[in-house]
Design an enzyme around this catalytic site. Structure first.
Site, PDB file in Angstrom:
ATOM      1  N   LYS A  51      44.685  21.835  11.362  1.00  0.00           N
ATOM      2  CA  LYS A  51      45.985  22.385  11.701  1.00  0.00           C
ATOM      3  C   LYS A  51      46.828  22.705  10.465  1.00  0.00           C
ATOM      4  CE  LYS A  51      46.432  20.951  16.432  1.00  0.00           C
ATOM      5  NZ  LYS A  51      47.375  20.611  17.503  1.00  0.00           N
ATOM      6  N   LYS A 100      40.903  21.072  28.174  1.00  0.00           N
ATOM      7  CA  LYS A 100      42.250  21.462  28.578  1.00  0.00           C
ATOM      8  C   LYS A 100      42.892  22.370  27.544  1.00  0.00           C
ATOM      9  CE  LYS A 100      45.814  21.098  31.359  1.00  0.00           C
ATOM     10  NZ  LYS A 100      45.773  21.565  32.756  1.00  0.00           N
ATOM     11  N   LYS A 153      32.471  23.222  25.537  1.00  0.00           N
ATOM     12  CA  LYS A 153      32.857  22.123  26.416  1.00  0.00           C
ATOM     13  C   LYS A 153      34.074  22.493  27.258  1.00  0.00           C
ATOM     14  CE  LYS A 153      33.191  17.931  24.973  1.00  0.00           C
ATOM     15  NZ  LYS A 153      33.554  16.733  24.164  1.00  0.00           N
TER      16      LYS A 153
END
Length: 332
Positions: free
Chosen positions: A113, A198, A195
């Site tokens: 990030k 969310k 995978k």
């Protein structure tokens, strides 16, 4: 008795991948271990762009309720919300003082990030692994179930605990990572080489535990497969069909070989219908139990309060020993 610790972020609806990949093991561990399970809401506020206070409160309660619905039993384990115990934040500060800037800077999540353009990176995200170490070490956990991609976090927790013990005396138990087999490796229904997640999957690619039966059926029937007609397990050549086979196997308890023998030659439509039916039946008792629990929020909150009290009975003495070892003056 072996103690198992695990935590889960309240990021929204738990999905089929969470359930078959991790939560079935959480339930199973209760038969052999002293289990401590935590909804890690402090971890959920490390990304400013993703944090909404009202949503966080709602999702924290929803996640705890779902954990109870899938079979986490407060009579056989401890379930609590991370922020309900100040010990986690206090222990994190003690660990910050024995952790190195360089080792935290190398942690994959922070590197990913912080190197991205336009990302707002908080100190909380940088310090996330130290808080995770406090979560684990406060409870003298012997085992922490994780995926391979989380192994480095447990290694860091061990390093921090070992460093503290070496400098101040034996206070913390060093945990070991375990990798229990998943009931199924559940992939995105629309991107079956990735995978189910969310954070990265579209809504059509995820089966949420609280999706109604009609929605589950639509999602599975629209799952990406291939242009052939044979039903066989081959992750490389047939990722979509292989994913559905693994889900069907986990949902029914039948072997993949048995399912191939039954469904090959009958077409993808009939096969997908069978998968949808099995998933609906798998989730039906969870959804029923969730509705029962959600109808009495006060009872869920009392369960969490009891869990926090039981967790504090372990964490508070551990923190007190650590503070004494460091040389902090106790209050009169």
């Amino acid at each position: 008795m072996t103690r198992v610790f695990s935590g889960i972020q309240p990021t929204g609806d738990l999905h089929l991948g969470n359930h078959l990949g991790a939560l079935v093991n959480w339930v199973g561990f209760q038969d052999r271990a002293d289990c401590v399970y935590c909804v890690v809401d402090l971890h959920a506020i490390t990304s400013p762009a993703e944090h909404d206070p009202a949503t966080l409160r709602e999702r924290t309660l929803e996640t705890a309720t779902l954990l109870l619905a899938v079979g986490v039993d407060p009579a056989r384990s401890i379930l609590f919300v991370q922020s309900h115990l100040h010990e986690h934040a206090e222990c994190t500060w003690l660990f910050n003082c024995v952790s190195g800037f360089g080792e935290l800077r190398k942690m994959p999540q922070f590197k990913e990030k912080s190197e991205g353009k336009g990302e707002t990176v908080s100190v909380g995200l940088f310090d996330y692994p130290v808080l995770q170490a406090a979560d684990i070490l406060l409870y003298h956990a012997d085992e922490v179930p994780v995926g391979e991609d989380q192994r480095h976090h447990i290694e860091l927790a061990r390093d921090i605990g070992q460093r503290f013990n070496h400098r101040f005396g034996e206070v913390f138990t060093l945990p070991r990572a375990i990798h229990p087999p998943a009931a199924a490796r559940v992939m995105d229904l629309q991107e079956p080489t990735s995978k189910m997640s969310k954070s990265t999957s579209t809504d059509k690619g995820i089966v949420n535990l609280l999706d109604d039966p009609a929605r589950i059926e639509r999602k599975i029937k629209s799952a990406v497969t291939d242009s052939a007609t044979d039903i066989r397990f081959d992750r490389d050549a047939k990722p979509g069909i292989s994913n559905l086979l693994e889900v069907l196997s986990a949902a029914t308890g039948r072997s993949i070989e048995e399912l191939i023998a039954e469904h090959d030659g009958h077409g993808y439509g009939a096969f997908k219908a069978a998968v949808a039916e099995a998933v609906i039946e798998l989730l039906r008792p969870i959804q029923t139990r969730y509705r029962e629990l959600a109808s009495d929020v006060g009872e869920v909150e009392r369960t969490l309060a009891d869990g926090a009290a039981r967790a504090r009975a372990i964490a508070a003495p551990t923190l007190a020993r650590a503070k004494d070892a460091v040389g902090l003056l106790p209050p009169a």
